[in-house]
Design a protein around this motif. Structure first.
Motif, short mmCIF file in Angstrom:
data_model
loop_
_atom_site.label_atom_id
_atom_site.label_comp_id
_atom_site.label_asym_id
_atom_site.label_seq_id
_atom_site.Cartn_x
_atom_site.Cartn_y
_atom_site.Cartn_z
N PRO A 2 41.28 76.83 -39.81
CA PRO A 2 41.41 76.24 -41.14
C PRO A 2 41.15 77.25 -42.26
O PRO A 2 41.77 77.17 -43.31
N VAL A 3 40.24 78.19 -42.03
CA VAL A 3 39.96 79.21 -43.05
C VAL A 3 41.21 80.05 -43.30
O VAL A 3 41.56 80.35 -44.44
N ARG A 4 41.89 80.40 -42.25
CA ARG A 4 43.09 81.23 -42.39
C ARG A 4 44.21 80.45 -43.10
O ARG A 4 44.93 81.02 -43.92
N ILE A 5 44.34 79.18 -42.79
CA ILE A 5 45.37 78.37 -43.44
C ILE A 5 45.06 78.22 -44.93
O ILE A 5 45.95 78.39 -45.78
N LEU A 6 43.81 77.91 -45.26
CA LEU A 6 43.43 77.78 -46.67
C LEU A 6 43.58 79.10 -47.41
O LEU A 6 44.04 79.13 -48.56
N SER A 7 43.22 80.20 -46.77
CA SER A 7 43.40 81.51 -47.39
C SER A 7 44.87 81.80 -47.64
O SER A 7 45.23 82.35 -48.69
N ALA A 8 45.72 81.43 -46.70
CA ALA A 8 47.15 81.62 -46.88
C ALA A 8 47.68 80.78 -48.04
O ALA A 8 48.49 81.26 -48.85
N LEU A 9 47.22 79.54 -48.14
CA LEU A 9 47.68 78.68 -49.25
C LEU A 9 47.22 79.22 -50.60
O LEU A 9 48.00 79.25 -51.55
N ILE A 10 45.97 79.65 -50.67
CA ILE A 10 45.46 80.24 -51.91
C ILE A 10 46.22 81.52 -52.22
O ILE A 10 46.59 81.80 -53.36
N GLY A 11 46.49 82.31 -51.19
CA GLY A 11 47.26 83.54 -51.38
C GLY A 11 48.66 83.27 -51.88
O GLY A 11 49.14 83.94 -52.80
N LEU A 12 49.33 82.28 -51.31
CA LEU A 12 50.69 81.95 -51.74
C LEU A 12 50.71 81.44 -53.17
O LEU A 12 51.60 81.81 -53.95
N PHE A 13 49.73 80.61 -53.53
CA PHE A 13 49.67 80.11 -54.90
C PHE A 13 49.49 81.27 -55.88
O PHE A 13 50.21 81.37 -56.88
#
Length: 128
Positions: A2-13
């Motif tokens: 989940p940390v990696r998914i949230l980091s990816a979403l924050i990164g994409l935003f």
């Protein structure tokens, strides 16, 4: 995970917002809530902000890809967290016209900071 998914979403935003501002500064200025209320359009300023968000986005995407890049994301958090603190101070001083945007910016910034904060590193790196 989940940390990696949230980091990816924050990164994409952050990457999307940054590229929008850096590549189409005049359009970003018109579409970013509250930006045009801050004064006249300044392409240099908007592109600078865009490049800051682009760097933050890349750092969070790198961290999502490889958790060992946590310190890169932590460093990038400095920009987004201080940007969020600025928005929170304007909100606290009574400027509520864009309160939802100010709170969203703060939520994303502090969520990103929490994701890459060093005290969680040992747990995440063992899981990766």
């Amino acid at each position: 995970m989940p940390v990696r998914i949230l980091s990816a979403l924050i990164g994409l935003f952050n990457l999307g917002n940054g590229l929008f501002a850096a590549l189409l500064p005049d359009r970003w200025f018109l579409h970013a809530p509250g930006a045009s209320a801050t004064g006249p359009f300044n392409p240099h300023f908007v592109i600078d902000i865009g490049l800051g968000f682009t760097a933050a986005g890349i750092a969070f995407l790198a961290y999502a890809w490889r958790p060992r890049y946590r310190l890169l994301a932590l460093g990038a958090s400095g920009f987004v967290v201080f940007h969020a603190l600025f928005h929170l101070t304007t909100l606290a001083s009574g400027h509520h016209a864009y309160a939802a945007v100010d709170l969203q910016i703060a939520l994303l910034a502090f969520a990103g900071l929490a994701l890459c904060w060093p005290w969680q590193a040992a747990v995440r790196e063992d899981a990766a």
